[in-house]
Structure formats: structure tokens, C-alpha cells
Design a protein around this motif. Structure first.
Motif, mmCIF file in Angstrom:
data_model
loop_
_atom_site.group_PDB
_atom_site.id
_atom_site.type_symbol
_atom_site.label_atom_id
_atom_site.label_comp_id
_atom_site.label_asym_id
_atom_site.label_seq_id
_atom_site.Cartn_x
_atom_site.Cartn_y
_atom_site.Cartn_z
ATOM 1 N N SER A 400 38.660 2.980 -109.395
ATOM 2 C CA SER A 400 37.773 2.389 -108.409
ATOM 3 C C SER A 400 36.659 3.374 -108.030
ATOM 4 O O SER A 400 35.546 2.973 -107.737
ATOM 5 C CB SER A 400 38.658 1.948 -107.262
ATOM 6 O OG SER A 400 38.121 2.054 -106.048
ATOM 7 N N ARG A 401 36.977 4.658 -108.097
ATOM 8 C CA ARG A 401 35.959 5.661 -107.776
ATOM 9 C C ARG A 401 35.029 5.928 -108.961
ATOM 10 O O ARG A 401 33.855 6.191 -108.785
ATOM 11 C CB ARG A 401 36.628 6.974 -107.332
ATOM 12 C CG ARG A 401 37.081 6.908 -105.867
ATOM 13 C CD ARG A 401 37.678 8.199 -105.400
ATOM 14 N NE ARG A 401 39.092 8.314 -105.784
ATOM 15 C CZ ARG A 401 39.597 9.253 -106.557
ATOM 16 N NH1 ARG A 401 38.820 10.199 -107.045
ATOM 17 N NH2 ARG A 401 40.888 9.272 -106.848
ATOM 18 N N LYS A 404 31.838 1.718 -112.857
ATOM 19 C CA LYS A 404 30.663 1.128 -112.191
ATOM 20 C C LYS A 404 31.122 -0.055 -111.320
ATOM 21 O O LYS A 404 32.168 -0.679 -111.610
ATOM 22 C CB LYS A 404 29.636 0.693 -113.230
ATOM 23 C CG LYS A 404 30.115 -0.352 -114.221
ATOM 24 C CD LYS A 404 29.056 -0.586 -115.286
ATOM 25 C CE LYS A 404 29.541 -1.629 -116.270
ATOM 26 N NZ LYS A 404 28.672 -1.810 -117.410
ATOM 27 N N PRO A 405 30.367 -0.369 -110.277
ATOM 28 C CA PRO A 405 30.849 -1.356 -109.292
ATOM 29 C C PRO A 405 31.157 -2.723 -109.898
ATOM 30 O O PRO A 405 32.033 -3.429 -109.421
ATOM 31 C CB PRO A 405 29.698 -1.470 -108.288
ATOM 32 C CG PRO A 405 28.790 -0.326 -108.564
ATOM 33 C CD PRO A 405 29.070 0.213 -109.914
ATOM 34 N N GLU A 406 30.442 -3.109 -110.955
ATOM 35 C CA GLU A 406 30.669 -4.445 -111.525
ATOM 36 C C GLU A 406 31.899 -4.489 -112.429
ATOM 37 O O GLU A 406 32.323 -5.579 -112.842
ATOM 38 C CB GLU A 406 29.504 -4.910 -112.421
ATOM 39 C CG GLU A 406 28.116 -4.611 -112.005
ATOM 40 C CD GLU A 406 27.685 -3.204 -112.389
ATOM 41 O OE1 GLU A 406 27.876 -2.301 -111.533
ATOM 42 O OE2 GLU A 406 27.173 -2.985 -113.502
ATOM 43 N N ASN A 426 38.325 -0.357 -104.269
ATOM 44 C CA ASN A 426 37.206 -0.789 -103.428
ATOM 45 C C ASN A 426 36.662 -2.139 -103.902
ATOM 46 O O ASN A 426 35.584 -2.532 -103.554
ATOM 47 C CB ASN A 426 36.096 0.259 -103.457
ATOM 48 C CG ASN A 426 35.671 0.577 -104.883
ATOM 49 O OD1 ASN A 426 36.106 -0.091 -105.841
ATOM 50 N ND2 ASN A 426 34.831 1.591 -105.051
ATOM 51 N N ARG A 427 37.416 -2.833 -104.770
ATOM 52 C CA ARG A 427 36.933 -4.107 -105.338
ATOM 53 C C ARG A 427 38.107 -5.056 -105.655
ATOM 54 O O ARG A 427 38.258 -5.466 -106.820
ATOM 55 C CB ARG A 427 36.114 -3.826 -106.588
ATOM 56 C CG ARG A 427 36.934 -3.163 -107.659
ATOM 57 C CD ARG A 427 36.127 -2.676 -108.826
ATOM 58 N NE ARG A 427 35.620 -1.342 -108.582
ATOM 59 C CZ ARG A 427 34.882 -0.669 -109.456
ATOM 60 N NH1 ARG A 427 34.554 -1.223 -110.590
ATOM 61 N NH2 ARG A 427 34.458 0.545 -109.184
#
Ligand code: 3HC
Length: 726
Positions: A400-401, A404-406, A426-427
Motif C-alpha cells: 500500500s505504501r 501506485k495509488p491506482e 490505504n485502498r
């Protein structure tokens, strides 16, 4: 329908048209017949080309017709004879697919031209039938008995290039197939056709026909594992070697009708549509395949290169998705890399263009690392480390760290809680369970588990990934064991209880293997390793050091428990890997199981110790206790909304657990046995074993019985209806 047009001055073109696959419905057949008669009657037409709309010749008869009450649809044979008898040359232009009745139409034509990417086959056997429009009589006359037997009894698709070698088609083209067929048809005008009519040809003789056929029959029977269609396909082809064409066709019809009215054809056709139905997933909160779009996966990563991880990497490479394999240290990485390369070499050998197609020596396609930083740009990660919640959480937190966010984060787990894993990221909306089955590059099933926060896009992406990997994705909810293993638990539990009461492992396995399972529960447990379940039971506090002192040997949390598998593990009997388990093997790692006298005396001592009176248990009780307990759990799963329909459970069992496909899956099987019968038997066994909650019939099963045993298609509509009989 079929569209009639002129392709060239003297050539009529009949185009089969019934999207999406030009199935030969009654309307299509009527239009084909009309087109042929029109071409015949028009003196300005000198030749005919038959093709299909949208780059597909035809997928054959409309399968839905076979389960309709009228069961028509077998008017195809006479139409094919009509094609063959035509005095004007008829050329088939095969694009995309020519399957079943579609290929039989092409066999009636005097010439066949195929596009290089076309596939042909007679897959009727896979839906419990045989080619019933004279295909079993024409194909052997065209390509000989051995090749026809192979194609008809396996139902496999034959690529155009192979079809050309076999003589199944006359020409393969890379350009416009219909135009090529029209050109050929024009050239053929006025040429004699007698030798092109397959019904007039003899079946090519083999020097040792009798021996060949008896050997082939043995092989077909062995592969069929209780499925009727392959053997009847064989008989129809054999008839071609013994009878004139017309008598052979009569035999073919007779055998076809036997299959058509058999329960097996119904089950296999149900399985065909069930597999397609599960693609159209929905969740209880209204998310569905209709409104969710998958995201493209351009690069993926797999964490953990143990047995599962290796198979998953191989599947991704085969699906042409660039992949990074990650391990915890260099030693594990090297072992994993070697194993993956070996698997890929083997897979490449099986493929037509082999290694070049897979391109796995190219680092842009396949990379190995111990460095998590390399995962920064991947679109999707599949974690496949062993089943340990703490370890999985640590990895997901790290991912999660770094990712990439997607990026989507998938966990390959067979039982652990997806929400708990997602909670450390975080997702959580991009976290999903992807439960692969071992060996992951072979097994078709992918159980896709959404958590509380998983987004529809994430589900759609996982489903798309399954499709690209040529797997069947089945979307299910999050609960311990999900669908497959949750239903398996009562089944294996009953199997072990039966040993306590008097059966031997080989008795139980034989009954379930005779039913059609590829492998019985004890052989399966020996193959998978008894230590896997032992570890899980220790984690759950059911055995081992964390078990409270004074716990009765055969009871846990107030219910019946069998310590038999734990006792075997304590003696180091882990199954095949140690050469001993429920059976004995020729050596550690051996695969040939032999009943073990040690187990027999161990079981009888165990019964003495626990004062259990050994009794004879018949096949019916073995089958019913194992299967009905599994089915009852299935009804609970449906009632809880963990799966959105019985076909989901059936597709899971057929593709992941070796359930015999010709019995349609456990829930379909339940519908054929009759829900009142299952309920009555469960009530009986539950009274005999009040301390086994898994034998208590599901409330949903009871409700369906009270509602009058509705057909399987209607079950889900009864979930929230009131029953005044309850
Ligand atoms: N009859 C009715 N519907 C059919 C069909 C058929 N023969 N073949 C496919 N369909 C339907 C599917 O159910 C699906 O419907 P949906 O969109 O509502 O779910 C749709 O067509 C598209 O099919 P797929 O999703 O399977 O599409 P793919 O591109 O993945 O595969 C295919 C295409 C290879 C043609 C595959 O559908 C297939 O294998 N079809 C069955 C072929 C077959 O078994 N033919 C023999 C029929 S029996 C026969 O011909 C008897 C004769 O000998 C007398």
C-alpha cells in the motif's frame, strides 16, 4: 435467418445470420433450405457459397432448443443432404468458427475454404451429445477413422492449419475467405462433383481396423469417467466402418436420441450455460457487470514463488501480461525462478509456436526480484505467500505504501478474511481475493472474493484478468472458506466420521470416484498433504498445544470432532510427500496409492479405544452423507448471499473440485435427486448424529421444499418470500 445474395454473376451467396455465433435455430435452418432451393431453381445461378455473418461460420445447432419441451432442431441432417446432392458446386467459406452442426453443414458442401485463424470441431460430446447431423458418418469418410475419432470423442477445436493437414479443408487463406470461396466456386462451374460427395465415399480402411477400434474404445472409456457421450460417439463412428452411409445415419440418429433424453446431456448443457451465466456477476448491494468497467492490466507482480505463485506467474506469462516475480531472499528467488522457467518451457512445448510466442526470456516480459521497489509501476499485484494473516497484513501494508495509488492488490487465499487484509491498506476498495487452485497454470477456476469495501471496478478487473488467463472467474462474498472450501468442509468431515464408524479410506474413495469425482477425499487429502489442514486446525485451537487440557478427544465446542487426521500427522503421515497417509505409497513423493493394512488396524484400535462399535456402512450412506452435507452448506451459502445463484456453486465445483461435469454440479445434482429426498435423508442422518450440525438441513432447503420443490432456476426468487408452512 440466412441472407441470400449474389456474390458474382453466377454465384449465389447464402450467409448464415444469427448473432452472436450464428447458431442454427429453426429460422436459420428454414432460411438456409429456402436459399438452397432458390439457388437450385434459378438457372442463372451456377454455384453456391455458404458463409456466416460477422466473420463466424456457425457454432452449430442452437443448444437451447435441446432443453425446450419440443426438442425440435434435428431437421439439419436432411438439409445437409440437400446441400450435398446439389448439382451446382457448393463451397463453404469458413471464418472464425465452424462447430457442431456448423461444421456438419460445411461437410455437406463440396469444397471447404478456411481462414487461417478459423477453428473447427464437433464439440457435441462436451454437451453430452454426438454430432447428430450426419457428421459421424461424413467426417471419417473425409479424414479417416483415427483423426475422426480424436476430433469427435474429445470435441477439441482444430485450428485451420491442422485442418488443412488433415484434409478437413481444401484451402487455407489469409485474405477475404468469402471472396476466395466465390472465386473457387466460379472455377468449379460445370466440373463433376461425384467424388466430392462424402456420403458416396468409402471409409478409408486401416490394415488392423478391429484391433485399432478395440484399443480406441478402451481409451475412450477410460477418459470418459462415467460420461456416456464419448462411448456413444465411438459407436456412431464404428457404425461408419460397418454400414452403408444411410444405415450409419440411422444408427447415428438412434444413438443421438439416447443421449438427448439422458440426464447427462441436460446436466452438461446446464453446465455450458452456467459457465456463461457466472460471467454476468452481481453483488447483493447492486454492483454488477453491466455498470462496472475493468481497468487495463499492463503489468502485474506476484509475491511468493511457492507452488501457487509459480503457477500464477506462468498463467500471467501465458496471458501475455508482463510480470514481476518477487521473493523474500535470493535463495528462495533462485529456486522459484528455476521452477517457473521449467513450467514455462513445458508450456511452450505444448504450444504451436512455443517459446517465441511466450517470449519469457525477455526481461520486459518476465522479471524476478527481491526488491519491493520494483513494484512501483505495476497495475496489479497478486500476493501468494502461505496462509498466515500476520504475514499477509505485513505485505499488504508495504504494498500500500509502495504501489501506485491506482494499483489493485489481490490476495491468493483459500479462507482468510479479505476485510482484515484490506484494513491495513490505504485502498481497501482496490483489495480483492483471488483464490487460485493448484496447479494454478492448469486449473480453470478462479474464485474472486469481494470484501466490504471492494469497488465494482476492482471486481470487474479481476474478472477480466480471469478471462485473459483463460480461467472461469466466479465472484463470491467473503466468509471463512468462501464457497469452495466452505462446502468442502462438511464433505471431508463426513468422510472422516465414516472411518470412525466402520468404513476404510478406500471404501469411501471408491464410492465417490464411482460417482464420478476424479479423486476421492482421502486420495485428495494425501495429494494435498495432511499437514496443511493440521496447521489450520492448530491455528484455530482445535488441536496441538493451545488445546485446553481436559478437552474430550472427540468433541470440540460441544460438537463431534474426529482427531483421526491429527493422529496421522502426529505419526508423520502427511500423505504422498512422506510416502504414507491414508494410503501407503511406493516411496516418499510416490503417486500410486495402495490400501494400507497399518491404517486398517490403526482404525480398529481407535474404535476400541473410543468404544465405537464397528458397523457395515453401505455405499448409499457414504454417498448421501458426504454429498448431502456439502449440498446443505451450499443452500446456506445461497441464503446468506455469499453467491448469487446455484450455478455459481456448480461452476466452482466442476472447475475447482473435480465434481463430475456430467452431473452438472452439486446444486444441479440436488435438483435432480429432488429437494424433498435430500431433506428427508438429512433429517434422518441428523437424528442419528445430533452432535453434527453439518447434517442439519439448511433452513433455505427446508423452505424450498415447503414451497413445493421449485425448479433450480427459480430458487433464488424464493429467498425472501414468506412460507406459511414453516
Ligand atoms: N447455441 C446457443 N447459444 C450459443 C451457442 C449455441 N450453439 N454457442 C454459443 N452460444 C451463446 C452463448 O451462450 C453466449 O450467450 P450469452 O451471450 O447470452 O451468454 C453467446 O452465444 C456467446 O458465446 P460465448 O460467450 O461462449 O462466446 P465465445 O466467443 O467465448 O465462444 C464458442 C464462442 C466457441 C462458439 C462457444 O460459445 C461454444 O463453444 N459454443 C458451443 C458450440 C457447440 O457446442 N456446438 C454444438 C452444438 S450442438 C449441435 O450442433 C448438434 C448437431 O450435431 C445436430
Amino acid at each position: 435467418m440466412a441472407q441470400y445474395a449474389r456474390g458474382a454473376a453466377a454465384v449465389a451467396v447464402i450467409r448464415l445470420r444469427n448473432p452472436p455465433v450464428n447458431a442454427l435455430s429453426l429460422t436459420v435452418l428454414q432460411a438456409l433450405e429456402d436459399g438452397l432451393k432458390r439457388a437450385d431453381a434459378d438457372p442463372s445461378v451456377k454455384a453456391v457459397t455458404i458463409c456466416g455473418e460477422n466473420g463466424k461460420f456457425s457454432a452449430g445447432a442452437d443448444i437451447r432448443v435441446f432443453s425446450s419441451p419440443k426438442k425440435q432442431g434435428l431437421g439439419l441432417g436432411p438439409i445437409i443432404s440437400l446441400i450435398e446432392r446439389s448439382e451446382k458446386p457448393v463451397v463453404a467459406a469458413i471464418e472464425g468458427i465452424a462447430l457442431g452442426g456448423g461444421l456438419e453443414v460445411a461437410l455437406g458442401c463440396h469444397y471447404r475454404i478456411a481462414h487461417v485463424q478459423a477453428r473447427m470441431g464437433l464439440p457435441e460430446v462436451t454437451i453430452g451429445l454426438l454430432p447428430g447431423a450426419e457428421g459421424t458418418q461424413r467426417l471419417p469418410r473425409l479424414i479417416g477413422i483415427p483423426a475422426a475419432l480424436d476430433i469427435i470423442t474429445t470435441g477439441r477445436h482444430v485450428p485451420a492449419t491442422e485442418a488443412l493437414k488433415l484434409g478437413l479443408v481444401d484451402e487455407v487463406v489469409e485474405e477475404n475467405t468469402v471472396e476466395a470461396a466465390i472465386r473457387l466456386a466460379t472455377k468449379l462451374i460445370g466440373q463433376p462433383l461425384g467424388h466430392r460427395r462424402l456420403s458416396l465415399r468409402p471409409v478409408p480402411r486401416l490394415p488392423n481396423m478391429e484391433a485399432f477400434l478395440s484399443d480406441a474404445l478402451m481409451k475412450v472409456k477410460k477418459r470418459a469417467q462415467g460420461c456416456l457421450a464419448p462411448e456413444l460417439c465411438f459407436q456412431a463412428i464404428k457404425a461408419a466402418t460397418e454400414l452403408p452411409f444411410a444405415d450409419g445415419v440411422r444408427k447415428e440418429r438412434e444413438l443421438f436420441n439416447i443421449l438427448l433424453t439422458s440426464g447427462q446431456a441436460k446436466a452438461l448443457q446446464y453446465a455450458f450455460f452456467a459457465e456463461r451465466a457466472v460471467e454476468k456477476w452481481t453483488t447483493p448491494n447492486g454492483a454488477s457487470w453491466k455498470s462496472a468497467s475493468p481497468q487495463p492490466i499492463r503489468k502485474a507482480a506476484v509475491i511468493g514463488l511457492g507452488t501457487m505463485g509459480r503457477g500464477i506467474v506462468t498463467s500471467l506469462v501465458k496471458a501475455k501480461i508482463p510480470v514481476v516475480g518477487l521473493e523474500q531472499d535470493l535463495e528462495y528467488l533462485n529456486t522459484g525462478r528455476k521452477a517457473v522457467m521449467l513450467l514455462l518451457e513445458r508450456e511452450a512445448m505444448k504450444m504451436e509456436q512455443g517459446a517465441q510466442t511466450l517470449d519469457f526470456h525477455n526481461p520486459a516480459r518476465l522479471q524476478f526480484t527481491v526488491d519491493f521497489d520494483v513494484l512501483r509501476d505495476v497495475d496489479l499485484v497478486i500476493e501468494a505467500v502461505f496462509e498466515n494473516m500476520a504475514l499477509k497484513k505485513e505485505i499488504f501494508n508495504k504494498l500500500s505504501r509502495i504501489c501506485k495509488p491506482e494499483a489493485f492488490l489481490c490476495t491468493n487465499t483459500s479462507a482468510l478474511n479479505i476485510d482484515e487484509i484490506a484494513s491495513v491498506t490505504n485502498r481497501p476498495q482496490q483489495v480483492i481475493g483471488t483464490h487460485f487452485f493448484s496447479p494454478a497454470h492448469v486449473m480453470r477456476l478462479l474464485e474472486i472474493i469481494y470484501g466490504r469495501h471492494t469497488s465494482p471496478t476492482t471486481i470487474a478487473t479481476a474478472m477480466q484478468l480471469a478471462k485473459v488467463m483463460k480461467k472461469v472467474g466466479v465472484v463470491v462474498g467473503n466468509c471463512f472458506g468462501f464457497v469452495g472450501n466452505r462446502m468442502m468442509f462438511p464433505y471431508t468431515q463426513q468422510a472422516v466420521f465414516l472411518l470412525e464408524e466402520g468404513s476404510r479410506p478406500e471404501d469411501v474413495d471408491r464410492v465417490l470416484e464411482d460417482f464420478g469425482f476424479k479423486i476421492g477425499p482421502f486420495r485428495m487429502s494425501d495429494l494435498a498433504g495432511l499437514d496443511v489442514g493440521w496447521r489450520s486446525r492448530k491455528d484455530q485451537g482445535l488441536t496441538g498445544p493451545s488445546l485446553a487440557p481436559g478437552t474430550p478427544a472427540r468433541q470440540r465446542r460441544g460438537y463431534r470432532y474426529s482427531p483421526l487426521p491429527d493422529l496421522l500427522c502426529e505419526k508423520g503421515r502427511f500423505g504422498q510427500k512422506t510416502g504414507k497417509g491414508w494410503y501407503q505409497y511406493e516411496k516418499a513423493g510416490g503417486r500410486i496409492s495402495k490400501p494400507d493394512p497399518w491404517i486398517h488396524s490403526f482404525l480398529s484400535e481407535y474404535r476400541d479405544t473410543h468404544q465405537i462399535k464397528t458397523r457395515f456402512i453401505d455405499q448409499e450412506e457414504i454417498l448421501e452423507r458426504c454429498l448431502f452435507a456439502l449440498i446443505s452448506e451450499g443452500f446456506d451459502i445461497l441464503a446468506e448471499g455469499i453467491a448469487s445463484g446455484p450455478e455459481h456453486l456448480d461452476v466452482i465445483y466442476i472447475n475447482g473440485y473435480g465434481w463430475p461435469k456430467h452431473r452438472g454440479g452439486p446444486m444441479f445434482y440436488a435438483s435432480t435427486v429432488g429437494l424433498p429426498n435430500i431433506l428427508a435423508k438429512l433429517q434422518k442422518y441428523s437424528e442419528m448424529h445430533p452432535d453434527v450440525p453439518q447434517l442439519r438441513p439448511s433452513a433455505f432447503l427446508k423452505k424450498l421444499v415447503a414451497m413445493g420443490n421449485p425448479p433450480l432456476n427459480d430458487w433464488m426468487s424464493y429467498l425472501h418470500r414468506q412460507s406459511n408452512k414453516l
